[in-house]
Scaffold this motif. Structure first.
Motif, PDB file in Angstrom:
ATOM      1  N   ASN A 166      -5.066  -2.927   0.784  1.00 29.00           N
ATOM      2  CA  ASN A 166      -4.276  -2.629  -0.400  1.00 29.00           C
ATOM      3  C   ASN A 166      -4.751  -3.515  -1.557  1.00 29.00           C
ATOM      4  O   ASN A 166      -4.197  -4.577  -1.835  1.00 29.00           O
ATOM      5  CB  ASN A 166      -2.794  -2.880  -0.119  1.00 29.00           C
ATOM      6  CG  ASN A 166      -1.891  -2.331  -1.200  1.00 29.00           C
ATOM      7  OD1 ASN A 166      -2.304  -2.136  -2.335  1.00 29.00           O
ATOM      8  ND2 ASN A 166      -0.638  -2.090  -0.845  1.00 29.00           N
ATOM      9  N   GLU A 210      -2.132  -4.130  -4.509  1.00 30.43           N
ATOM     10  CA  GLU A 210      -1.120  -5.159  -4.259  1.00 30.43           C
ATOM     11  C   GLU A 210      -1.753  -6.548  -4.257  1.00 30.43           C
ATOM     12  O   GLU A 210      -1.130  -7.521  -4.703  1.00 30.43           O
ATOM     13  CB  GLU A 210      -0.422  -4.882  -2.925  1.00 30.43           C
ATOM     14  CG  GLU A 210       0.947  -5.522  -2.798  1.00 30.43           C
ATOM     15  CD  GLU A 210       1.933  -4.976  -3.824  1.00 30.43           C
ATOM     16  OE1 GLU A 210       2.712  -5.789  -4.366  1.00 30.43           O
ATOM     17  OE2 GLU A 210       1.935  -3.759  -4.074  1.00 30.43           O
ATOM     18  N   ARG A 213      -1.789  -8.119  -7.532  1.00 32.90           N
ATOM     19  CA  ARG A 213      -0.495  -8.609  -8.022  1.00 32.90           C
ATOM     20  C   ARG A 213      -0.123  -9.966  -7.428  1.00 32.90           C
ATOM     21  O   ARG A 213       0.818 -10.606  -7.898  1.00 32.90           O
ATOM     22  CB  ARG A 213       0.601  -7.600  -7.698  1.00 32.90           C
ATOM     23  CG  ARG A 213       0.413  -6.230  -8.357  1.00 32.90           C
ATOM     24  CD  ARG A 213       1.615  -5.332  -8.117  1.00 32.90           C
ATOM     25  NE  ARG A 213       1.381  -3.991  -8.641  1.00 32.90           N
ATOM     26  CZ  ARG A 213       0.975  -2.960  -7.914  1.00 32.90           C
ATOM     27  NH1 ARG A 213       0.771  -3.114  -6.603  1.00 32.90           N
ATOM     28  NH2 ARG A 213       0.774  -1.773  -8.457  1.00 32.90           N
ATOM     29  N   LEU A 214      -0.840 -10.387  -6.390  1.00 29.44           N
ATOM     30  CA  LEU A 214      -0.497 -11.633  -5.711  1.00 29.44           C
ATOM     31  C   LEU A 214      -0.645 -12.826  -6.658  1.00 29.44           C
ATOM     32  O   LEU A 214      -1.671 -12.971  -7.328  1.00 29.44           O
ATOM     33  CB  LEU A 214      -1.400 -11.812  -4.483  1.00 29.44           C
ATOM     34  CG  LEU A 214      -1.073 -12.980  -3.553  1.00 29.44           C
ATOM     35  CD1 LEU A 214       0.343 -12.853  -2.982  1.00 29.44           C
ATOM     36  CD2 LEU A 214      -2.096 -13.035  -2.407  1.00 29.44           C
ATOM     37  N   TYR A 215       0.371 -13.656  -6.720  1.00 29.64           N
ATOM     38  CA  TYR A 215       0.425 -14.868  -7.553  1.00 29.64           C
ATOM     39  C   TYR A 215       0.488 -14.555  -9.055  1.00 29.64           C
ATOM     40  O   TYR A 215       0.255 -15.450  -9.868  1.00 29.64           O
ATOM     41  CB  TYR A 215      -0.753 -15.808  -7.277  1.00 29.64           C
ATOM     42  CG  TYR A 215      -1.050 -16.034  -5.807  1.00 29.64           C
ATOM     43  CD1 TYR A 215      -0.022 -16.189  -4.875  1.00 29.64           C
ATOM     44  CD2 TYR A 215      -2.365 -16.089  -5.347  1.00 29.64           C
ATOM     45  CE1 TYR A 215      -0.289 -16.392  -3.536  1.00 29.64           C
ATOM     46  CE2 TYR A 215      -2.651 -16.297  -4.007  1.00 29.64           C
ATOM     47  CZ  TYR A 215      -1.613 -16.426  -3.103  1.00 29.64           C
ATOM     48  OH  TYR A 215      -1.890 -16.613  -1.756  1.00 29.64           O
ATOM     49  N   ARG A 216       0.803 -13.325  -9.446  1.00 29.81           N
ATOM     50  CA  ARG A 216       0.991 -12.990 -10.861  1.00 29.81           C
ATOM     51  C   ARG A 216       2.494 -12.825 -11.084  1.00 29.81           C
ATOM     52  O   ARG A 216       3.034 -11.729 -10.993  1.00 29.81           O
ATOM     53  CB  ARG A 216       0.218 -11.732 -11.241  1.00 29.81           C
ATOM     54  CG  ARG A 216      -1.280 -11.909 -11.119  1.00 29.81           C
ATOM     55  CD  ARG A 216      -2.056 -10.685 -11.525  1.00 29.81           C
ATOM     56  NE  ARG A 216      -1.956 -10.411 -12.965  1.00 29.81           N
ATOM     57  CZ  ARG A 216      -2.729  -9.514 -13.586  1.00 29.81           C
ATOM     58  NH1 ARG A 216      -3.632  -8.823 -12.905  1.00 29.81           N
ATOM     59  NH2 ARG A 216      -2.585  -9.314 -14.880  1.00 29.81           N
ATOM     60  N   ARG A 267       9.057 -13.387  -5.186  1.00 27.23           N
ATOM     61  CA  ARG A 267       8.027 -12.410  -5.554  1.00 27.23           C
ATOM     62  C   ARG A 267       6.760 -12.606  -4.729  1.00 27.23           C
ATOM     63  O   ARG A 267       6.099 -11.630  -4.361  1.00 27.23           O
ATOM     64  CB  ARG A 267       7.734 -12.506  -7.041  1.00 27.23           C
ATOM     65  CG  ARG A 267       8.900 -12.056  -7.905  1.00 27.23           C
ATOM     66  CD  ARG A 267       8.555 -12.034  -9.372  1.00 27.23           C
ATOM     67  NE  ARG A 267       9.708 -11.632 -10.179  1.00 27.23           N
ATOM     68  CZ  ARG A 267       9.721 -11.597 -11.511  1.00 27.23           C
ATOM     69  NH1 ARG A 267       8.621 -11.927 -12.184  1.00 27.23           N
ATOM     70  NH2 ARG A 267      10.802 -11.223 -12.156  1.00 27.23           N
ATOM     71  N   THR A 268       6.421 -13.849  -4.446  1.00 28.83           N
ATOM     72  CA  THR A 268       5.227 -14.097  -3.632  1.00 28.83           C
ATOM     73  C   THR A 268       5.440 -13.604  -2.205  1.00 28.83           C
ATOM     74  O   THR A 268       4.560 -12.952  -1.616  1.00 28.83           O
ATOM     75  CB  THR A 268       4.874 -15.594  -3.625  1.00 28.83           C
ATOM     76  OG1 THR A 268       4.747 -16.064  -4.963  1.00 28.83           O
ATOM     77  CG2 THR A 268       3.569 -15.831  -2.881  1.00 28.83           C
ATOM     78  N   ALA A 298       7.431 -11.210  -1.247  1.00 29.79           N
ATOM     79  CA  ALA A 298       7.476  -9.746  -1.252  1.00 29.79           C
ATOM     80  C   ALA A 298       6.069  -9.149  -1.304  1.00 29.79           C
ATOM     81  O   ALA A 298       5.770  -8.177  -0.601  1.00 29.79           O
ATOM     82  CB  ALA A 298       8.295  -9.262  -2.444  1.00 29.79           C
ATOM     83  N   THR A 299       5.191  -9.745  -2.101  1.00 26.06           N
ATOM     84  CA  THR A 299       3.819  -9.228  -2.205  1.00 26.06           C
ATOM     85  C   THR A 299       3.068  -9.462  -0.902  1.00 26.06           C
ATOM     86  O   THR A 299       2.338  -8.577  -0.424  1.00 26.06           O
ATOM     87  CB  THR A 299       3.077  -9.908  -3.364  1.00 26.06           C
ATOM     88  OG1 THR A 299       3.824  -9.721  -4.570  1.00 26.06           O
ATOM     89  CG2 THR A 299       1.689  -9.318  -3.539  1.00 26.06           C
ATOM     90  N   LYS A 312       4.074  -6.848   1.630  1.00 28.71           N
ATOM     91  CA  LYS A 312       3.460  -5.538   1.395  1.00 28.71           C
ATOM     92  C   LYS A 312       1.998  -5.538   1.845  1.00 28.71           C
ATOM     93  O   LYS A 312       1.508  -4.540   2.380  1.00 28.71           O
ATOM     94  CB  LYS A 312       3.561  -5.187  -0.083  1.00 28.71           C
ATOM     95  CG  LYS A 312       4.977  -4.862  -0.545  1.00 28.71           C
ATOM     96  CD  LYS A 312       5.002  -4.538  -2.033  1.00 28.71           C
ATOM     97  CE  LYS A 312       6.424  -4.242  -2.503  1.00 28.71           C
ATOM     98  NZ  LYS A 312       6.475  -3.981  -3.968  1.00 28.71           N
ATOM     99  N   LEU A 313       1.310  -6.638   1.614  1.00 30.29           N
ATOM    100  CA  LEU A 313      -0.091  -6.723   2.004  1.00 30.29           C
ATOM    101  C   LEU A 313      -0.271  -6.704   3.517  1.00 30.29           C
ATOM    102  O   LEU A 313      -1.222  -6.129   4.044  1.00 30.29           O
ATOM    103  CB  LEU A 313      -0.715  -8.008   1.440  1.00 30.29           C
ATOM    104  CG  LEU A 313      -1.005  -8.021  -0.059  1.00 30.29           C
ATOM    105  CD1 LEU A 313      -1.391  -9.428  -0.502  1.00 30.29           C
ATOM    106  CD2 LEU A 313      -2.106  -7.032  -0.398  1.00 30.29           C
TER     107      LEU A 313
END
Length: 379
Positions: free
Chosen positions: A290, A293, A296-299, A352-353, A355-356, A359-360
């Protein structure tokens, strides 16, 4: 054949000649000294042709064993070698070089071994190998060796898991006159079971100042980075904590505690973005990587992507004026905030970290809070 190919072949041939065992070293003697040797008391001389050859050539255990068609390390145990990680190297004023301990390979390799020996190479190339009992000097790697008068102060260690004691910093003194090693009794607030650090003699010569490295907190705990400075008084053996930085640290890992696949994801992304290199991504999982996704990690605030750190697997971002560092490994993602985020912002960053990452990986991740390094413990 090109000039470059000729050069590489010549280098390989020269290497083969340089690393050949001496003509006087036969297979019987090789087998007699193939394996690490325990001693009852030290310093005990362990000089022999096999080990001297390995010191001179730095051959790995696997290659050296193949040279003599030796037995499998899966059956006969690890082979002795001088190709080590975490081995200290100290050059004395007279030109002698003192090597202490170190480990060969990682724990899953059949030649994995952590050493507790001292090897000295004279300016003329003469080699002296001394062994010690485990009671005198435990298996030691990723330590420091600091010159103090006519001795070396050996501080810290990673070592075998069974030898580690949370909250304790091992300290040994090696005499450069007798080559005896003795454990130094210490008290005060120590940095704990520390390894991979730096140490240097203070300006007044009364103490050794220790900085950096990582500390082992316990069997089922993640390592914690040592962010403070510590001082060990040479005469009294008293530890003093010099700084107390108010920084935030925590570790994140899969809820099932299995290896994560962040390294495979980043390798697959690199192969995807650089198809002309012809490197396989080695992706071995059923679901596709992915990449969206991963971007988006660490953003956290939709800002610029995190910057790459100096070390592999390190990523940085700035949040509310504070530097946040993420360090990826196969076991976890370790986070260090150089300061203190507000409670609300800390919760945003962590949620948020997590959650990402979930998903990964397709599985939940969880946070392991890291306690203050060494708290108020003493050796």
């Amino acid at each position: 054949m090109s000039d470059q190919e000729d050069y590489r072949r010549a280098k390989r041939e020269a290497y083969e000649v340089e690393t050949q065992p001496p003509a006087t070293l036969g297979r019987d003697e090789f087998l007699a000294w193939r394996s690490p040797r325990e001693v009852l008391s030290g310093p005990a001389s362990l000089d022999n042709q096999t080990w001297h050859w390995l010191v001179r050539t730095h051959l790995s255990a696997f290659i050296a064993n193949e040279r003599f068609n030796g037995p499998s390390s899966y059956e006969s145990g690890p082979m002795w070698c001088f190709d080590r990680f975490g081995m200290s190297q100290t050059t004395l004023s007279d030109g002698r070089i003192v090597y202490i301990g170190g480990e060969h390979e990682d724990h899953y390799d059949p030649d994995f071994y952590i050493y507790n020996d001292v090897i000295v190479i004279d300016p003329d190339g003469s080699i002296h190998i001394r062994g010690y009992s485990r009671d005198q000097f435990a298996a030691t790697d990723f330590h420091t060796a600091t010159m103090v008068g006519n001795s070396l102060l050996i501080i810290g260690c990673l070592g075998y898991p069974s030898d580690r004691v949370a909250g304790v910093t091992p300290v040994y003194r090696l005499s450069l006159d007798t080559w005896c090693i003795e454990r130094m009794t210490t008290d005060g607030q120590s940095p704990g079971w520390l390894h991979g650090h730096a140490a240097e003699l203070s300006e007044d010569g009364d103490s050794v100042v220790v900085t950096g490295g990582s500390c082992w907190l316990g069997e089922r705990c993640s390592m914690i980075e040592n962010i403070d400075s510590w001082s060990l008084n040479i005469s009294s053996g008293h530890w003093t904590r010099l700084t107390s930085l108010d920084w935030q640290q925590w570790s994140m890992h899969r809820a099932d505690r299995k290896f994560n696949r962040l390294w495979e994801l980043r390798r697959a992304l690199w192969a995807h973005e650089n198809p002309s290199c012809g490197i396989s991504d080695d992706w071995k999982f059923e679901d596709a990587p992915n990449f969206a996704e991963l971007a988006r990690l660490y953003r956290i605030d939709g800002c610029e992507p995190p910057a790459d750190g100096e070390e592999c697997g390190e990523y940085y971002l700035v949040m509310d004026g504070l530097t946040v560092r993420f360090t990826e490994s196969m076991f976890s993602v370790d986070v260090l905030v150089k300061g203190r985020l507000s409670t609300d912002r800390l919760e945003v960053l962590q949620a948020r970290t997590l959650a990402t990452l979930a998903k990964l990986e397709g599985i939940e991740w969880e946070i392991e809070p890291l306690s203050v390094l060494a708290s108020d413990g003493a050796d």
